[in-house]
Design a protein around this motif. Sequence first.
Motif, PDB file in Angstrom:
ATOM      1  N   TRP A 149      23.649   3.880  -6.108  1.00 18.89           N
ATOM      2  CA  TRP A 149      22.960   4.647  -5.071  1.00 18.89           C
ATOM      3  C   TRP A 149      21.460   4.348  -5.089  1.00 18.89           C
ATOM      4  O   TRP A 149      20.836   4.205  -4.033  1.00 18.89           O
ATOM      5  N   LEU A 150      20.901   4.254  -6.277  1.00 21.88           N
ATOM      6  CA  LEU A 150      19.487   3.921  -6.394  1.00 21.88           C
ATOM      7  C   LEU A 150      19.223   2.537  -5.816  1.00 21.88           C
ATOM      8  O   LEU A 150      18.214   2.329  -5.132  1.00 21.88           O
ATOM      9  N   ALA A 169      -0.555   9.722  17.443  1.00 28.90           N
ATOM     10  CA  ALA A 169       0.254  10.946  17.454  1.00 28.90           C
ATOM     11  C   ALA A 169       1.747  10.598  17.516  1.00 28.90           C
ATOM     12  O   ALA A 169       2.557  11.205  16.798  1.00 28.90           O
ATOM     13  N   ARG A 170       2.115   9.616  18.347  1.00 31.16           N
ATOM     14  CA  ARG A 170       3.520   9.179  18.420  1.00 31.16           C
ATOM     15  C   ARG A 170       3.975   8.617  17.076  1.00 31.16           C
ATOM     16  O   ARG A 170       5.073   8.912  16.615  1.00 31.16           O
ATOM     17  N   HIS A 171       3.141   7.788  16.481  1.00 33.53           N
ATOM     18  CA  HIS A 171       3.476   7.219  15.169  1.00 33.53           C
ATOM     19  C   HIS A 171       3.733   8.339  14.161  1.00 33.53           C
ATOM     20  O   HIS A 171       4.736   8.314  13.440  1.00 33.53           O
ATOM     21  N   SER A 172       2.836   9.295  14.102  1.00 32.73           N
ATOM     22  CA  SER A 172       2.958  10.379  13.123  1.00 32.73           C
ATOM     23  C   SER A 172       4.237  11.183  13.334  1.00 32.73           C
ATOM     24  O   SER A 172       4.932  11.518  12.367  1.00 32.73           O
ATOM     25  N   ARG A 173       4.562  11.478  14.593  1.00 36.36           N
ATOM     26  CA  ARG A 173       5.786  12.226  14.885  1.00 36.36           C
ATOM     27  C   ARG A 173       7.032  11.434  14.513  1.00 36.36           C
ATOM     28  O   ARG A 173       8.006  11.993  14.021  1.00 36.36           O
ATOM     29  N   ARG A 174       7.012  10.147  14.740  1.00 35.26           N
ATOM     30  CA  ARG A 174       8.205   9.323  14.507  1.00 35.26           C
ATOM     31  C   ARG A 174       8.397   8.951  13.042  1.00 35.26           C
ATOM     32  O   ARG A 174       9.527   8.792  12.585  1.00 35.26           O
ATOM     33  N   ILE A 175       7.318   8.765  12.316  1.00 37.94           N
ATOM     34  CA  ILE A 175       7.432   8.275  10.940  1.00 37.94           C
ATOM     35  C   ILE A 175       7.776   9.393   9.959  1.00 37.94           C
ATOM     36  O   ILE A 175       8.467   9.153   8.958  1.00 37.94           O
ATOM     37  N   ALA A 176       7.320  10.605  10.216  1.00 36.86           N
ATOM     38  CA  ALA A 176       7.518  11.705   9.256  1.00 36.86           C
ATOM     39  C   ALA A 176       8.992  11.941   8.913  1.00 36.86           C
ATOM     40  O   ALA A 176       9.328  12.057   7.727  1.00 36.86           O
ATOM     41  N   PRO A 177       9.907  11.991   9.878  1.00 43.23           N
ATOM     42  CA  PRO A 177      11.320  12.182   9.497  1.00 43.23           C
ATOM     43  C   PRO A 177      11.869  11.025   8.666  1.00 43.23           C
ATOM     44  O   PRO A 177      12.665  11.246   7.752  1.00 43.23           O
ATOM     45  N   LEU A 178      11.427   9.813   8.944  1.00 39.92           N
ATOM     46  CA  LEU A 178      11.895   8.664   8.162  1.00 39.92           C
ATOM     47  C   LEU A 178      11.410   8.730   6.722  1.00 39.92           C
ATOM     48  O   LEU A 178      12.154   8.399   5.793  1.00 39.92           O
ATOM     49  N   VAL A 179      10.174   9.145   6.552  1.00 45.68           N
ATOM     50  CA  VAL A 179       9.641   9.298   5.191  1.00 45.68           C
ATOM     51  C   VAL A 179      10.488  10.312   4.426  1.00 45.68           C
ATOM     52  O   VAL A 179      10.897  10.068   3.285  1.00 45.68           O
ATOM     53  N   GLY A 180      10.806  11.428   5.054  1.00 42.28           N
ATOM     54  CA  GLY A 180      11.644  12.437   4.406  1.00 42.28           C
ATOM     55  C   GLY A 180      13.043  11.912   4.089  1.00 42.28           C
ATOM     56  O   GLY A 180      13.568  12.142   3.001  1.00 42.28           O
ATOM     57  N   LEU A 181      13.615  11.177   5.035  1.00 42.17           N
ATOM     58  CA  LEU A 181      14.965  10.641   4.827  1.00 42.17           C
ATOM     59  C   LEU A 181      15.025   9.635   3.686  1.00 42.17           C
ATOM     60  O   LEU A 181      16.073   9.463   3.062  1.00 42.17           O
ATOM     61  N   LEU A 182      13.932   8.964   3.408  1.00 43.22           N
ATOM     62  CA  LEU A 182      13.910   7.994   2.313  1.00 43.22           C
ATOM     63  C   LEU A 182      13.391   8.575   1.009  1.00 43.22           C
ATOM     64  O   LEU A 182      13.953   8.332  -0.053  1.00 43.22           O
ATOM     65  N   TYR A 183      12.319   9.338   1.076  1.00 39.80           N
ATOM     66  CA  TYR A 183      11.672   9.782  -0.153  1.00 39.80           C
ATOM     67  C   TYR A 183      12.453  10.884  -0.872  1.00 39.80           C
ATOM     68  O   TYR A 183      12.474  10.914  -2.088  1.00 39.80           O
ATOM     69  N   PRO A 226      15.843  11.412  -1.056  1.00 41.42           N
ATOM     70  CA  PRO A 226      16.894  10.845  -1.903  1.00 41.42           C
ATOM     71  C   PRO A 226      16.352   9.915  -2.992  1.00 41.42           C
ATOM     72  O   PRO A 226      16.911   9.853  -4.092  1.00 41.42           O
ATOM     73  N   LEU A 227      15.263   9.206  -2.707  1.00 38.60           N
ATOM     74  CA  LEU A 227      14.687   8.327  -3.722  1.00 38.60           C
ATOM     75  C   LEU A 227      14.254   9.134  -4.947  1.00 38.60           C
ATOM     76  O   LEU A 227      14.603   8.794  -6.083  1.00 38.60           O
ATOM     77  N   VAL A 228      13.529  10.199  -4.728  1.00 41.40           N
ATOM     78  CA  VAL A 228      13.063  11.037  -5.843  1.00 41.40           C
ATOM     79  C   VAL A 228      14.258  11.660  -6.568  1.00 41.40           C
ATOM     80  O   VAL A 228      14.301  11.685  -7.805  1.00 41.40           O
ATOM     81  N   ALA A 229      15.238  12.143  -5.820  1.00 40.86           N
ATOM     82  CA  ALA A 229      16.420  12.747  -6.446  1.00 40.86           C
ATOM     83  C   ALA A 229      17.188  11.721  -7.286  1.00 40.86           C
ATOM     84  O   ALA A 229      17.615  12.017  -8.411  1.00 40.86           O
ATOM     85  N   LEU A 230      17.341  10.522  -6.755  1.00 42.92           N
ATOM     86  CA  LEU A 230      18.060   9.487  -7.501  1.00 42.92           C
ATOM     87  C   LEU A 230      17.293   9.033  -8.734  1.00 42.92           C
ATOM     88  O   LEU A 230      17.894   8.759  -9.781  1.00 42.92           O
ATOM     89  N   LEU A 231      15.984   8.947  -8.623  1.00 47.85           N
ATOM     90  CA  LEU A 231      15.191   8.587  -9.804  1.00 47.85           C
ATOM     91  C   LEU A 231      15.328   9.655 -10.887  1.00 47.85           C
ATOM     92  O   LEU A 231      15.487   9.334 -12.068  1.00 47.85           O
ATOM     93  N   ALA A 232      15.293  10.911 -10.491  1.00 51.60           N
ATOM     94  CA  ALA A 232      15.458  11.999 -11.466  1.00 51.60           C
ATOM     95  C   ALA A 232      16.846  11.939 -12.105  1.00 51.60           C
ATOM     96  O   ALA A 232      16.983  12.103 -13.335  1.00 51.60           O
ATOM     97  N   TRP A 233      17.872  11.711 -11.313  1.00 50.86           N
ATOM     98  CA  TRP A 233      19.241  11.606 -11.823  1.00 50.86           C
ATOM     99  C   TRP A 233      19.345  10.428 -12.797  1.00 50.86           C
ATOM    100  O   TRP A 233      19.934  10.542 -13.868  1.00 50.86           O
ATOM    101  N   THR A 234      18.750   9.309 -12.427  1.00 48.92           N
ATOM    102  CA  THR A 234      18.797   8.119 -13.275  1.00 48.92           C
ATOM    103  C   THR A 234      18.103   8.365 -14.610  1.00 48.92           C
ATOM    104  O   THR A 234      18.627   7.997 -15.669  1.00 48.92           O
TER     105      THR A 234
END
Length: 142
Positions: free
Chosen positions: A9-10, A45-59, A61-69
């Motif tokens: 998963w990581l 403003a468009r960039h900020s609105r569009r990128i924020a959900p992607l950052v959450g969707l990646l970061y 699980p990344l942090v959770a998987l690193l902690a699990w590992t």
Amino acid sequence: MSLTEPGPWLLVVAAAHLGFQLTVDLVVYPALGDTTDDAWDEAHARHSRRIAPLVGLLYVPLVALLAWTVAVEPQAVGTWLATVGGALAVVTTAALAAPMHGRLAAVAPAERRDLLRTLDRVDRVRTAGAVVCLAGAVLLAG
């Protein structure tokens, strides 16, 4: 390696994170840098609105998987390499890139160019962190 372990998963999430970082570094930020002064406010403003959900969707699980590992494979070199790289990317985002975006929304065009150059350098650090994280995940999977 089994799907009940964090390694596979990581590997997937670290690869997705690097792809995201490379896209931001090589496509998104250069496009923002090419934006004219009169179109800047709306483009940013468009960039900020569009990128924020992607950052959450990646970061998240990344942090959770690193902690699990770290919890299940603390002796593995790949665990710590991935953790250091992932932490570098996440902390750089939270401490530097996100606040810079807040400032970019309010600065004059001349200051914006300087701030965008600084943001480019910060983004290279985040990309390097993503590369290190993926290298650790590959090492862990091997």
